[in-house]
Design a protein around this motif. Structure first.
Motif, PDB file in Angstrom:
ATOM      1  N   GLN A  28      -1.701  -5.067  -8.242  1.00 18.09           N
ATOM      2  CA  GLN A  28      -2.311  -4.575  -7.101  1.00 18.09           C
ATOM      3  C   GLN A  28      -3.780  -4.998  -6.804  1.00 18.09           C
ATOM      4  N   LEU A  31      -3.840  -8.361  -5.756  1.00 15.27           N
ATOM      5  CA  LEU A  31      -3.537  -8.491  -4.237  1.00 15.27           C
ATOM      6  C   LEU A  31      -4.484  -8.233  -3.492  1.00 15.27           C
ATOM      7  N   ASN A  32      -5.201  -7.011  -3.883  1.00 17.11           N
ATOM      8  CA  ASN A  32      -6.429  -6.635  -3.146  1.00 17.11           C
ATOM      9  C   ASN A  32      -7.460  -7.646  -2.883  1.00 17.11           C
ATOM     10  N   HIS A  35      -6.391 -10.312  -0.357  1.00 16.42           N
ATOM     11  CA  HIS A  35      -6.547  -9.691   0.812  1.00 16.42           C
ATOM     12  C   HIS A  35      -7.812  -9.916   1.351  1.00 16.42           C
ATOM     13  N   ASP A  36      -8.826  -9.836   0.649  1.00 15.80           N
ATOM     14  CA  ASP A  36     -10.333  -9.603   0.802  1.00 15.80           C
ATOM     15  C   ASP A  36     -10.771 -10.949   1.097  1.00 15.80           C
ATOM     16  N   GLY A  39      -7.130 -12.653   4.017  1.00 13.17           N
ATOM     17  CA  GLY A  39      -6.206 -11.380   4.693  1.00 13.17           C
ATOM     18  C   GLY A  39      -4.931 -10.928   4.119  1.00 13.17           C
ATOM     19  N   ASP A  40      -4.186 -11.870   3.909  1.00 15.27           N
ATOM     20  CA  ASP A  40      -2.967 -11.502   3.265  1.00 15.27           C
ATOM     21  C   ASP A  40      -2.173 -12.555   2.397  1.00 15.27           C
ATOM     22  N   LEU A  41      -1.304 -12.406   1.676  1.00 18.56           N
ATOM     23  CA  LEU A  41      -0.569 -13.312   0.986  1.00 18.56           C
ATOM     24  C   LEU A  41      -0.097 -14.414   1.785  1.00 18.56           C
ATOM     25  N   TYR A  42       0.494 -14.122   3.012  1.00 19.21           N
ATOM     26  CA  TYR A  42       1.162 -15.192   3.799  1.00 19.21           C
ATOM     27  C   TYR A  42      -0.175 -16.272   4.243  1.00 19.21           C
ATOM     28  N   HIS A  43      -1.015 -15.716   4.637  1.00 20.27           N
ATOM     29  CA  HIS A  43      -2.182 -16.831   4.902  1.00 20.27           C
ATOM     30  C   HIS A  43      -2.683 -17.498   3.938  1.00 20.27           C
ATOM     31  N   HIS A 371       8.806 -11.372   2.508  1.00 16.96           N
ATOM     32  CA  HIS A 371       8.223 -11.228   3.707  1.00 16.96           C
ATOM     33  C   HIS A 371       8.756 -12.239   4.913  1.00 16.96           C
TER      34      HIS A 371
END
Length: 671
Positions: A28, A31-32, A35-36, A39-43, A371
C-alpha cells in the motif's frame, strides 16, 4: 488495519498476522508513492509509449533510460554502423535520452543498435523497450529492426471473454508444434494446431517462448527483449492473427510471462545496459540467480516496476492476450529463491525471508492486469504454497486467479518410478490430489512441458518405455502397452476430476507423445528431430495413440459440460487402500477408480445418495482402447443399506485398472 479476510478464513495463520500485515502495508505504501508521481498504476504502466521507437509523422522518436551513460549513438547501415554526431542522442532529465531520426534515414525493415558510452567503457546495445528483434541467419547476431507496417491489424474479437468454468488449458510451444524437423511459425500454428485444440475441447491456450530469447533451447525462459515478439516464429501481425482466430473460436490465449529473471546477455539483453550491473538488477550476489545463470530484477526500483508493469499492459493491449502464467514465482517470493528449502510449516513462509519488493510487484501486476481486463486470467507458478497467493487483493492476498498444483506431477512421477502399481496407495493419492487451500483455485496437471524434457520422461513413456516403438499398432498384443494405456487414462482422469478450478495439458501429451523434447544444440548436431510434435501418430487409424486422444477429448468435454462446472467440492466416499478402490463425489457425479492391476470386483458397494445413476465416461470403452467389460447402457439403482435404511449404495462391477464416472439421473417431477 483489519484482520485480512484470508487470515480470518484460516485460523492457523493468526500467529503470523503481523508479518502478513507488514507485507500488505509495504504494498500500500508503494502504491501510494506511485499514485503521487503518476496518478495511478495504469498511467505508470505506459512506459512503452514514452520509451522505445515511435512514429512521429516525418520522423521516428527513440527514447532510452540509461542514467550511467555519458553518450549514446544510434547506429545502423545509415551510419555504416559507426558513431556519427548526426545520430547522437540528447540527454534529458532523470537519466533519459532522446533522438529524432528522419524517415528518409530510418525505414521499415532497417536494422539498428545503440552504441552506449559510460565512464571507462562502451558497448553495443538493443533498446530496452525494443519491440522487434531479428537474428542474422549467418552471423547469428541479433539487431533491433524498425517495424512500422502501413495497415494496422484489424481485430475481430470485441467483447471476447475467456471460458473459466472450468479453465481447461492447452500448453503449447509454437516453434516445436510442426511435425517437420524445423522451427514452426505463428501462421502454421494457427492453421494446423489451433483446429486440433478446438476439436480437443480445451478453452485456453498457454503460449510459451513469446518474448524474444537468444537461445532457442531455453524454452523461452531466458528472456532478452521483453517487449519483442520472438521473430523466429514470425511477425507481430502473424501472432495477432493467431490470437484473433483463437478468440473468434471461443478460445482464450494467455502468455508465459517471465518476470522472475532475465538473461545475462549484454548486447541482446539488459545486462550492464548503461555500464552498471545494477540499473535493472540487484548489485552483487543478490543480482545473480544461483541456479538459473541469470540476472535478478531489483523490484524495489520504481523504474524497474514501470518496465515490468508496462510489459504486462503492452502484451494485453497490443496483442489482446487474456492474461499470463507467471513463471518462477517461487524464486521471486523469497530471497533464497526457494532453493533447497523445505516448506513444511506456516512458519517457513513468514520467517523474514520473504522478498517484500517482489511480492509488492506481483500484487501490483495483478491489480493492473485485472484493471485492464476484469476477465483476465493470472496463474502463479509456485511450488512453495504461500498462503494468499491466489486470493484477492481485497482479501489481503497477492491477487492471482490460480496457482499451479506443482506437487501433482512430482507425485505421479515418484509413484511410477518408485512403486509397482500393485503397491499404489489410493488413500495417499486422494489426499495429494484433493488438498487445496480454501478460496484459492489451482490448475491441476499430471504433466507439463517440464516432464517431457530430456532428462525426464512423460507419463506414457515411463509406463511403456521401448514397447512404444513396436507395440503400438493395433495388431500387436502387449501387456505393457495395455497397462500403459489403462494407467495413462486413469491418471489423467483422476487428476482432472479432483481439480479445483482448472486443468492443464502440454501439447501432445494427451495422446501419449513418444520420447522426449530435445531442442537443437551442439550435443545433438543441432537437430530438430525431437523438437517437434508427431501428430500423424495420433491420426493414424492403425495405431493405439488414437485411443488416448479419443479419451482425452471425451474427458475434457464431460468436464466442461458436467462434473467440473461450478467447481463443486470433492468428497471422498470409499477410499479402500487394501482393495485399491477409490470413489469420490462432486455434486451429482461419482468417480470410481480401481487401481488394482489384478483384482476385478463384482457387486462392489459404493455409498451414494438415493436415486438412479448412469455411466457417462469409462476408461474401459473400446473407443478408448478398453476391453468393453463395463456395460455403459445400464441404469443403476441405489439400494438401501442392510441394517441402515437411511444410507444407500450402488453395487458395481469394477474391472482391474478401470475408472468410470457416474451421474445421478434427476427424478422426473410430477406437476
Amino acid at each position: 488495519m483489519e484482520t485480512p479476510v484470508f487470515v480470518k478464513n484460516d485460523p492457523w495463520l493468526q500467529p503470523f498476522e503481523e508479518s502478513i500485515r507488514a507485507r500488505i502495508s509495504h504494498y500500500q505504501n508503494k502504491l501510494n508513492y506511485i499514485h503521487d508521481i503518476f496518478g495511478d498504476l495504469y498511467h505508470m504502466a505506459a512506459g512503452f509509449d514514452y520509451y522505445g521507437l515511435h512514429d512521429e509523422g516525418d520522423a521516428y522518436r527513440l527514447r532510452e533510460w540509461a542514467p550511467n551513460a555519458t553518450k549514446i549513438f544510434l547506429t545502423g547501415d545509415f551510419s555504416q554502423w559507426k558513431c556519427n554526431d548526426r545520430y547522437q542522442f540528447i540527454k534529458k532529465d532523470n537519466g533519459n535520452w532522446e533522438i529524432y531520426i528522419s524517415k528518409s534515414v530510418l525505414k521499415h525493415g532497417d536494422l539498428f543498435k545503440l552504441h552506449v558510452f559510460w565512464e571507462g567503457g562502451d558497448g553495443l546495445r538493443l533498446p530496452s523497450y525494443v519491440q522487434r528483434v531479428v537474428q542474422d541467419p549467418q552471423t547469428k547476431i541479433f539487431s533491433a529492426q524498425v517495424w512500422h507496417v502501413e495497415n494496422e491489424f484489424q481485430w475481430e474479437d470485441e467483447g471476447f471473454k475467456p471460458q473459466i468454468n472450468p479453465l481447461l488449458i492447452y500448453e503449447g510451444h509454437v516453434g516445436m508444434s510442426s511435425e517437420d524437423e524445423k522451427v514452426s511459425s505463428y501462421s502454421e500454428f494457427k492453421s494446423h494446431v489451433l483446429p486440433r485444440i478446438i476439436k480437443a475441447g480445451y478453452t485456453t491456450i498457454q503460449l510459451m517462448a513469446i518474448q524474444e530469447h537468444p537461445y532457442y533451447g531455453s524454452f523461452g525462459y531466458h528472456v532478452s527483449n521483453f517487449f519483442a515478439v520472438s521473430s523466429r516464429f514470425g511477425t507481430p501481425e502473424e501472432l495477432k492473427d493467431l490470437i484473433n482466430e483463437a478468440h473468434k473460436n471461443g478460445i482464450a490465449v494467455i502468455m508465459d510471462m517471465v518476470h522472475s529473471h532475465a538473461v545475462k546477455n549484454e548486447v541482446e539483453g539488459l545486462g550492464r545496459f548503461d555500464g552498471t550491473v545494477y540499473q535493472y538488477f540487484h548489485d552483487g550476489a543478490k543480482g545473480e540467480h544461483p541456479a538459473w545463470d541469470s540476472k535478478c530484477f531489483n523490484y524495489g526500483k520504481t523504474e524497474v516496476l514501470q518496465f515490468l508493469l508496462s510489459n504486462c499492459r503492452y502484451w494485453m493491449e497490443e496483442f489482446h492476450f487474456d492474461g499470463f502464467r507467471f513463471d518462477g514465482v517461487t524464486s521471486m517470493l523469497y530471497v533464497h529463491h526457494g532453493l533447497e528449502y523445505s516448506f513444511s510449516s506456516y512458519a517457513d513462509y513468514y520467517n523474514g525471508t520473504e522478498d517484500m519488493d517482489a511480492i509488492t510487484y506481483l500484487t501490483m501486476a495483478n491489480q493492473l492486469i485485472h484493471h485492464i481486463n476484469p476477465h483476465a486470467i493470472t496463474i502463479a507458478e509456485d511450488m512453495s504454497g504461500m498462503p494468499g497467493l491466489a486470493d484477492t487483493i481485497e482479501h489481503g492476498g497477492v491477487g492471482f486467479n490460480y496457482r499451479l498444483s506443482m506437487g501433482v506431477p512430482d507425485f505421479w512421477i515418484k509413484m511410477i518410478k518408485e512403486k509397482s502399481d500393485e503397491h499404489w496407495n489410493v488413500g495417499q493419492m486422494f489426499h495429494e490430489l484433493s488438498q487445496h487451500r480454501f478460496g484459492e483455485k489451482t490448475i491441476a496437471y499430471a504433466e507439463s512441458h517440464d516432464q517431457a524434457l530430456v532428462g525426464d520422461k512423460t507419463i506414457f513413456f515411463r509406463l511403456v518405455d521401448k514397447e512404444m516403438y513396436d507395440k503400438m499398432d493395433l495388431a500387436s498384443e502387449s501387456l505393457i502397452i495395455d497397462r500403459g494405456l489403462a494407467l495413462h487414462k486413469m491418471i489423467r482422469l483422476v487428476t482432472l476430476a479432483t481439480a479445483y478450478g482448472g486443468y492443464l495439458n502440454f501439447m501432445g501429451n494427451e495422446f501419449g507423445h513418444p520420447e522426449w523434447i530435445d531442442f537443437p544444440r551442439e550435443g545433438n548436431g543441432w537437430s530438430h528431430k525431437y523438437a517437434r510434435r508427431q501428430w500423424s501418430l495420433m491420426e493414424n487409424p492403425n495405431l493405439k495413440f488414437k485411443f488416448l486422444s479419443n479419451f482425452d477429448k471425451a474427458m475434457i468435454d464431460k468436464a466442461k459440460s458436467a462434473y467440473l462446472v461450478n467447481n463443486q467440492p470433492c468428497y471422498g466416499v470409499n477410499i479402500n487402500e487394501a482393495d485399491q478402490v477409490m470413489c469420490f463425489k462432486r455434486g451429482d457425479f461419482y468417480f470410481v477408480f480401481n487401481f488394482s492391476p489384478t483384482n476385478s470386483y463384482t457387486d462392489y458397494g459404493i455409498f451414494t445418495d438415493a436415486g438412479k445413476y448412469k455411466i457417462i465416461l469409462s476408461t474401459d470403452n473400446p473407443d478408448f482402447g478398453g476391453f468393453g467389460n463395463v456395460d455403459e447402457s445400464l441404469i443403476y439403482y441405489a439400494q438401501r443399506m442392510p441394517f441402515n435404511n437411511n444410507q444407500f449404495q450402488l453395487k458395481l462391477y469394477i474391472p482391474a485398472r478401470t475408472a468410470f464416472v457416474m451421474e445421478r439421473i434427476p427424478p422426473i417431477r410430477v406437476h
